[in-house]
Design an enzyme around this catalytic site. Structure first.
Site, PDB file in Angstrom:
ATOM      1  N   HIS A 262       0.877  -1.185  -0.096  1.00  0.00           N
ATOM      2  CA  HIS A 262      -0.125  -0.051  -0.139  1.00  0.00           C
ATOM      3  C   HIS A 262       0.795   1.144   0.052  1.00  0.00           C
ATOM      4  O   HIS A 262       1.677   1.493   0.982  1.00  0.00           O
ATOM      5  CB  HIS A 262      -0.968  -0.063   1.201  1.00  0.00           C
ATOM      6  N   ASP A 264       1.298   5.087  -0.320  1.00  0.00           N
ATOM      7  CA  ASP A 264       0.429   6.502  -0.245  1.00  0.00           C
ATOM      8  C   ASP A 264       0.864   7.358  -1.293  1.00  0.00           C
ATOM      9  O   ASP A 264       2.334   7.569  -1.381  1.00  0.00           O
ATOM     10  CB  ASP A 264       0.564   6.914   1.019  1.00  0.00           C
ATOM     11  N   ASP A 374      -7.018   1.804   2.722  1.00  0.00           N
ATOM     12  CA  ASP A 374      -6.754   2.786   3.847  1.00  0.00           C
ATOM     13  C   ASP A 374      -7.774   4.094   3.608  1.00  0.00           C
ATOM     14  O   ASP A 374      -7.303   5.032   4.406  1.00  0.00           O
ATOM     15  CB  ASP A 374      -5.358   3.447   3.603  1.00  0.00           C
ATOM     16  N   HIS A 578      -6.101   9.862  -0.669  1.00  0.00           N
ATOM     17  CA  HIS A 578      -6.701   9.845   0.750  1.00  0.00           C
ATOM     18  C   HIS A 578      -5.609  10.436   1.769  1.00  0.00           C
ATOM     19  O   HIS A 578      -6.142  10.493   3.019  1.00  0.00           O
ATOM     20  CB  HIS A 578      -7.115   8.575   1.113  1.00  0.00           C
TER      21      HIS A 578
END
Length: 1006
Positions: A262, A264, A374, A578
């Site tokens: 994951h 970001d 997330d 996000h």
């Protein structure tokens, strides 16, 4: 037998740490190291490889914050190592406990071929297995000295979050640069003992299996010569063979492990660093796929794939091959893992359009799943968007972070506002960074809420947040857990394979209706107001640019800017990631975002202006262009003509020094403090403001959450509040039909203009705040004389109801919530809307008046500004402008209309005469969200619309151009196979919609 369990377990821990792990690389020789520090931003690979380097030694400090250093390591494999497995151990100064949050590197061969990434849990580079001996080694490492923004004391303000304030002090110490022999038998022994030790710790103390493992471990430790670990490791492994071979029980929980990182797209690092994080991770994962035939890796976020393609073509080539082999899997079908609360209807749709189209164009892959592990909660309009994009599933993990209530399901069908249901899974492992530790696997089994009806869950496996991905150690652990007594079984699978199996196993899971509200991170609806306003403005400018460019293209041959709109949409979608749109990234990210939004606005305004000039032609007729989906001042939606006259507004003074505004529809009373003490609906005689209360009340709260400063607002913030009632100035506005108020507090200044537009039933509140507070929360309050147990807030393609009461813990937890353009409160025959042009956070509370009439006061407050100090210590300092409008007597349809109106200001231009709309709809409840030309360049006109009032609707859509036919399509403008083309009658199409239904039509021009 005496209980010696703790003695054996302690022995295992010490022997592993002090004897066995150090023996994994039993022999080593130092490499020679030289370095070049790039003077500014990262340079192309060829430039880094060719740079002049200077010698450097282990123990040297290196790496200014956000710098790039190119290390060259050279050496010779000792002849006596011939036939052995040799690796380079390259430790740039890593803290093994912080993968993804500090320095990282990408290793290249001298010809520029990428080898693999380096990070705290992945410090090795394979040289040969076996080596010949005497081989020359030459590697280059592009090392990023990303500073540790979230250090040992999390949430401490730091200047490290921006290149402009971070300084130049070296951040890291070069720790190890060696060639080393890898003893693979010892390495496997480490994994054997870790898997068994971790499993043993999770089993009941009275479990026979636990004691079987304990005795096997004890025998293995007895068989090991601590002075000759390598020579006795095979003997120790043999003692463990039987307990490792014992199969899982038939009822064991089944885990689909999905290799994952994951990443970001921005967070505690800027966008440009994410480009390199993705390249490092992708290089690592393609290398691991070569070594591990069972391993499968999934990567989401088409933007990240596009970065690899654009910036690291040598890594891209390896990725493409791995995708073709079916083992490097495009996941999620979105441009980025976006926030889903705040993006508008079209933006949320375009996340899927651009994401899915990228994977289709590049690989022919059409994703079935939305992959959002997330994201900070999920808006109730999302299910039908997922379905309209052609997808069927959703995966997330974040709801497990909720602080008040435990979500009751792990697999369920999620029902959105229109009735669409999406098969959804929350991995019970409760992390999107699973590392295959025994505690994680056991937690997934214990935590799984669907026992008895299902026994299958998913585990995203690999270091994430800052990247890195799955390691060989995780793969080795998974191999041992494939079929092991006492454990869940673990199998590497793709997301689509998991969902297919889960749906067969559990075809009718429970249903959850409405939003998936995260009981945490509520302040992300307010932090970084400039970023949020940039997003809102960009969404509406894109609507205008598409609408007017399409109209001009059909009417005048105007060149439709396909490439420019595609590029701008992708930029806006990227910034909905996000941690960007929610305001939880470092200062660098938001500084760049504000500049990016300004450039986007200039470019889109240029497109709009050029298209409108083409439509208007030469002339002197004053035209009002109306981009809203409803008629305004007599101008139809999507058209232009002279505006109709709209009456006038009067201003008068009051004996107490206050002011009165009146336009024949509303009468507004403003007291001497600049507070609104009356909003009278003249048609009904209904007073809007609660007795004894005042609206336009700015309220200031202390705001220091327990953690996650930019993310969280904790409920105790309400315990202290300062009403900002003192005014420096309360005077008539320059136009004679408004009231101007100036207030100062702390180090800040507020200037407001209260205005009552002629002929319009709304009080407009323009608020300018020069904000210089820290750890404060600013709200704008309107206490309403209105009794209701629920209210509506706009979400994608409709609205969603929330309670005004707190009967249950679920309701009490929603003390800060999201709206788009409006919130609406209503008694059966009369309502009030509060609309906005760029805020999202709000709260609604109710109280029964104990004095006077005993009625109910329902207070709606818009959240304006916060001032957290982490990760950006200067969050929102400076000038901000907000526009809100209070709309008394509003139906839900009025709220919808006024929400669009405030976000799409009219544009005026002189021209030859009226511009008729390209498309019209004859019912206000059917709202057109997009009019554009088809993305494939065919010239077809695409119209997207939805039912906006929450009721069934029949309407007629009329094309303002010769129409050859029409098709109902998905969001990607592909015809729906199971839907017949609509009938066309002289350019008209009859439309029937269920409540909140979304539909896309593709209109073929004759």
């Amino acid at each position: 037998m005496h209980d010696d369990r703790t003695l054996v377990e302690a022995r295992l821990r010490r022997v592993l740490d002090e004897r066995i792990r150090p023996a994994v690389h039993p022999e080593s020789v130092p490499l020679e190291v030289a370095v070049w520090h790039a003077p500014g931003e990262p340079v192309p690979v060829a430039e880094g490889l060719a740079a002049d380097v200077e010698p450097v030694t282990v123990g040297s400090r290196w790496g200014a914050p956000w710098g790039t250093s190119w290390f060259r390591v050279t050496g010779t494999v000792p002849a006596e190592w011939a036939g052995k497995t040799v690796e380079a151990i390259l430790d740039l100064g890593f803290d093994e406990n912080m993968p993804g949050f500090q320095c990282e590197g990408l290793v290249y061969r001298p010809d520029g071929t990428p080898v693999k990434g380096l990070n705290p849990r992945n410090q090795w580079v394979r040289i040969g297995a076996p080596v010949q001996g005497g081989e020359e080694v030459r590697l280059h490492v592009e090392a990023a000295s990303n500073p540790v923004v979230m250090g040992p004391r999390p949430f401490t303000p730091t200047p490290l979050g921006d290149l402009e304030t971070a300084g130049r002090d070296p951040q890291y110490t070069l720790t190890r640069m060696d060639l080393a022999v890898l003893d693979e038998t010892v390495w496997h022994l480490v994994t054997d003992l870790e898997v068994l030790g971790e499993l043993m710790a999770e089993l009941p103390v009275d479990s026979p299996r636990r004691w079987e493992i304990l005795r096997a471990v004890e025998r293995a430790l007895d068989a090991l010569d601590l002075q000759d670990v390598g020579g006795t490791a095979e003997r120790a492994r043999a003692c463990l063979a039987d307990v490792l071979a014992a199969p899982a029980v038939p009822s064991a929980h089944r885990i689909s492990a999905v290799g994952h990182a994951h990443i970001d797209s921005a967070w505690l690092w800027p966008l440009r660093e994410t480009v390199r994080k993705v390249a490092r991770t992708a290089a690592n994962m393609t290398a691991l796929l070569d070594d591990e035939p069972d391993f499968v890796f999934a990567m989401s976020q088409a933007q990240q794939w596009a970065w690899v393609k654009e910036h690291r073509p040598e890594v891209w080539a390896r990725v493409k091959k791995a995708v073709a082999d079916g083992r490097f899997v495009p996941a999620g079908g979105m441009w980025v893992e976006s926030d889903t609360n705040m993006p508008g209807s079209e933006a949320m749709a375009r996340q899927f359009v651009h994401g899915k189209r990228f994977f289709l164009d590049e690989f022919g892959v059409d994703n079935d799943e939305a992959w959002l592990p997330d994201t900070f909660g999920f808006a109730a309009g999302l299910p039908q968007i997922i379905r309209a994009a052609g997808s069927r599933y959703l995966l997330t993990q974040k709801i497990s972070w909720s602080r008040t209530n435990s979500f009751p399901h792990h697999t369920f069908r999620w029902e959105g506002i229109d009735g669409t249901r999406i098969y959804t899974h929350f991995p019970p492992v409760d992390t999107y960074n699973c590392s295959m530790r025994g505690a994680e696997i056991a937690h997934a089994v214990r935590n799984f809420k669907d026992k008895g009806t299902a026994r299958h869950s998913l585990a995203p496996t690999g270091w994430g947040d800052g990247g890195g991905g799955t390691t060989r150690e995780m793969v080795a652990k998974a191999a041992r857990l494939r079929d092991l007594e006492g454990s869940a079984t673990v199998t590497w699978e793709t997301p689509s394979a998991f969902f297919a199996k889960a749906e067969v196993e559990n075809p009718e899971p429970p249903v959850w209706v409405g939003e998936l509200y995260l009981e945490l991170h509520r302040a992300t609806l307010t932090s970084q107001a400039g970023t949020k306003q940039g997003n809102r403005r960009s969404e509406h400018l894109l609507r205008e640019a598409e609408l007017w460019a399409a109209t001009a293209a059909v009417r005048t041959g105007f060149p439709y800017p396909y490439a420019d709109l595609d590029r701008i949409w992708k930029t806006v979608l990227l910034h909905q990631f996000h941690d960007i749109l929610p305001g939880s990234s470092i200062a660098w990210v938001h500084r760049e975002a504000r500049a990016t939004y300004a450039r986007i606005a200039d470019e889109l305004n240029g497109i709009v202006d050029a298209a409108q000039r083409a439509l208007a032609g030469e002339g002197t007729v004053p035209l009002l262009f109306n981009a809203a989906p409803h008629t305004r001042a007599g101008v139809p939606a999507g058209g232009a003509r002279p505006a109709e006259a709209s009456g006038r507004t009067t201003h008068a003074g009051r004996p107490d020094g206050g002011h009165v505004l009146d336009n024949g529809l509303l009468r507004i009373g403003v007291d001497p403090r600049g507070l609104v003490d009356s909003v009278l609906d003249l048609a009904t005689g209904r007073e809007t403001i609660a007795p004894g209360r005042t609206g336009n009340l700015l309220q200031l709260h202390q705001d220091l959450p327990n953690m996650w400063d930019a993310w969280d607002v904790d409920e105790f913030y309400r315990n202290t509040v300062t009403d900002l009632t003192d005014a420096d100035e309360v005077t008539p506005g320059d136009d004679g039909a408004s009231v101007r108020i100036v207030r100062t507090f702390g180090g800040s200044r507020v200037t407001q203009l209260l205005s009552l537009p002629p002929g319009e039933k709304r009080l407009v509140v323009d608020t300018e705040v020069d904000w210089h507070e820290t750890e404060k929360f600013l709200k704008l309050a309107f206490p309403l004389d209105l009794h209701t147990d629920r209210y509506a807030s706009e979400t994608q393609f409709g609205h969603f109801f929330r309670p005004t009461h707190t009967n249950t813990s679920w309701e009490a937890a929603k003390f800060e919530a999201c709206n788009h353009r409006f919130v609406h409160l209503q008694e059966p025959d009369w309502g009030v809307a509060l609309v906005n042009d760029g805020t999202y956070g709000h709260d609604v509370t109710r109280a029964v008046r104990t004095d006077g009439d005993g009625g109910t006061t329902t207070t709606v407050r818009a959240s304006l500004l916060r001032a957290p100090r982490f990760p950006d210590p200067e969050t929102d300092q400076g000038v901000h402008r907000f526009r809100h409008a209070l709309v008394p007597g509003a139906s839900i349809g009025d709220a919808v209309r006024e929400g669009w109106r405030i976000n799409l200001p009219e544009r005026r231009l002189d021209g030859a005469g009226e511009v008729t709309p390209l498309v019209t709809v004859d019912r206000d409840s059917v709202v057109v969200t997009a009019v554009k030309l088809a993305d494939d360049g065919s010239g077809d006109v695409v119209v997207r619309f939805h039912e906006a009032h929450g009721a069934r609707a029949r309407a007629t859509l009329t094309a303002g151009f010769p129409l050859a036919g029409a098709e109902v399509t998905d969001l990607l403008e592909r015809p729906l196979a199971d839907t017949a083309p609509p009938a066309v009658d002289d350019g008209r199409i009859a439309v029937a919609l269920r409540p909140f239904e979304l539909r896309t039509l593709r209109l073929k021009r004759a």
